[in-house]
Design an enzyme around this catalytic site. Structure first.
Site, PDB file in Angstrom:
ATOM      1  N   GLY A 171       0.801  -1.215   0.000  1.00  0.00           N
ATOM      2  CA  GLY A 171       0.000   0.000   0.000  1.00  0.00           C
ATOM      3  C   GLY A 171       0.834   1.265   0.000  1.00  0.00           C
ATOM      4  N   ASP A 172       1.996   1.224   0.629  1.00  0.00           N
ATOM      5  CA  ASP A 172       2.866   2.398   0.674  1.00  0.00           C
ATOM      6  C   ASP A 172       3.213   2.884  -0.728  1.00  0.00           C
ATOM      7  OD1 ASP A 172       3.073   2.596   3.455  1.00  0.00           O
ATOM      8  OD2 ASP A 172       4.751   1.213   3.547  1.00  0.00           O
ATOM      9  N   PHE A 173       3.638   1.960  -1.575  1.00  0.00           N
ATOM     10  CA  PHE A 173       4.077   2.357  -2.906  1.00  0.00           C
ATOM     11  C   PHE A 173       2.908   2.825  -3.769  1.00  0.00           C
ATOM     12  CE2 PHE A 173       7.722  -0.372  -1.663  1.00  0.00           C
ATOM     13  CZ  PHE A 173       8.725   0.566  -1.840  1.00  0.00           C
ATOM     14  N   ALA A 176       2.012   6.337  -2.607  1.00  0.00           N
ATOM     15  CA  ALA A 176       3.032   7.295  -3.051  1.00  0.00           C
ATOM     16  C   ALA A 176       2.716   7.820  -4.443  1.00  0.00           C
ATOM     17  CB  ALA A 176       4.412   6.637  -3.036  1.00  0.00           C
TER      18      ALA A 176
END
Length: 407
Positions: A171-173, A176
């Site tokens: 989910g972070d990427f 981003a």
């Protein structure tokens, strides 16, 4: 000038979701100035948790979110350290942060303070949860705010199985990319009007955005998690070949392509059979499971190589269900610079994904690995008008940290 060359970004982030946004912008040509505490971004400690080795000079795990940056180490609680940050922000275009509101307010780096001092600044804020609601001040990580609260870990497995282990930082990427889009939209407006703006993205919202088909269809009875033996569209599903290879066919227009598909699958005797040739009928009469069983048996009669020829001849969208090893060996990934080999002195060759955005004037972007804490501090102090004596004094006073080793 190519891409974002000439654009300056001040980064006040940690871990992955926040730092990955400036990494993408850096691949587009912008100058990224990463501000770290003396102990460094905590993501520098995470490699061993992923089974990856690191040392003080090289860190493949950290590089995933933090390539193409300039490395400054500043004590934000020190007035002279903060003054240095303000001096850099004054000539910057974008500030990206992932700090929580209380910390930003305490440090004087919140949006209200920054926009009052520097009205031209585009301010990007990555959060775990939204600016309103009961979780607004909570820590939010990829695993908690995105995968767990967003419903992924319970919706992805087959019905009746335990929650899945979503790949760390998945989910972070994705979040981003959302923050990058918002920041660049605000940058365009800033260049037209001279006025900055605030852009907010949170992990929870990004997860729900990606899960929206499940969110909307659930309200009319669709099940999540669900079994592949009960999906509403049998031709948008996974199957296994005779040689035990899982693959996916993706043809949601079951009705339009029924005759072509079922003839190709060796089930031509169903062509013209009004009990099976539309989704509406098989759904209403609960025959989807029956159709899936027939397809299971048909696909088990041939090897994947044999099916691949048939799929291509009939232009049926399909793909083998790749493992990570399959992707790492995939010619397509290297031909399109999706995966890039990097060489580390200590760890040898490592393949790392590039960001998925391509700008013609830039082409395949340069990738520069991360540097030790404070690697560029002295360089930037001198660039912003401080003297060599100032550098020594500020470091002695605990306002900044400079790297004194060798790469």
């Amino acid at each position: 000038m190519k891409g974002l060359e000439g654009i300056k970004v001040i980064e006040l982030t940690s871990y992955v979701a926040g730092p990955a946004c400036p990494r993408i912008i850096g691949e587009m040509g912008a100058e990224i100035i990463k501000i770290e505490p003396f102990t460094g971004d905590e993501q520098r400690t995470q490699g061993p948790g992923f089974g990856m080795k690191r040392n003080d000079l090289e860190d493949p795990a950290f590089d995933m979110s933090s390539m193409n940056k300039n490395w400054i180490s500043v004590n934000l609680k020190n007035p002279e350290g903060l003054a240095f940050i303000y001096k850099m922000i004054e000539s910057a275009d974008i500030v990206v942060t992932s700090f929580r509101d209380k910390a930003l307010l305490k440090l004087g780096l919140d949006y209200e303070t920054i926009s009052a001092k520097f009205p031209h600044i585009v301010y990007g804020h990555m959060r775990g949860y939204g600016e309103r609601g009961p979780e607004k001040d909570s820590k939010g990580f990829d695993a908690t705010a995105y995968s767990a609260r967003g419903g992924l870990i319970t919706s992805f497995p087959q019905k009746g199985e335990s929650p899945v282990n979503v790949v760390v930082a998945f989910g972070d990427f994705n979040a981003a990319i959302a923050l990058t889009a918002g920041v660049l939209a605000a940058l365009v407006n800033k260049q037209r009007t001279g006025k900055g703006d605030k852009v907010v993205v949170n992990l929870y919202h990004t997860a729900v955005w990606g899960m929206q088909l499940a969110m909307v269809s659930r309200q009319v009875g669709a099940e999540y998690p669900r079994s592949r033996k009960e999906v509403p569209c049998p031709t948008n599903n996974c199957y296994k070949s005779k040689d035990d290879i899982w693959f996916l066919i993706c043809n949601g227009n079951y009705n339009k392509y029924f005759d072509i598909m079922f003839t190709a699958f060796g089930l031509g005797h169903l062509v013209g059979n009004k009990e099976y040739d539309t989704l509406e009928v098989i759904g209403e009469h609960k025959r989807t499971g029956e159709v899936i069983k027939m397809l299971d048996e048909a696909f088990a009669a041939k090897t994947f190589d044999e099916w691949e020829v048939i799929f291509k001849q009939n232009e049926i969208p399909y793909q083998k269900c790749h493992t990570v090893d399959d992707v790492l060996a995939d010619e397509e990934a290297y031909a399109n610079d999706i995966l890039r080999p990097l060489h580390y002195k200590e760890f040898g060759k490592r393949m790392i994904p590039t960001s998925p955005i391509r700008i013609k004037s830039i082409g395949d972007p340069e990738l520069r690995t991360s540097k030790p804490i404070g690697y560029h501090t002295r360089e930037y102090l001198l660039k912003y008008g401080y003297s060599e004596a100032d550098v020594v004094r500020l470091e002695a006073a605990g306002a900044v940290k400079c790297f004194h080793g060798e790469l």
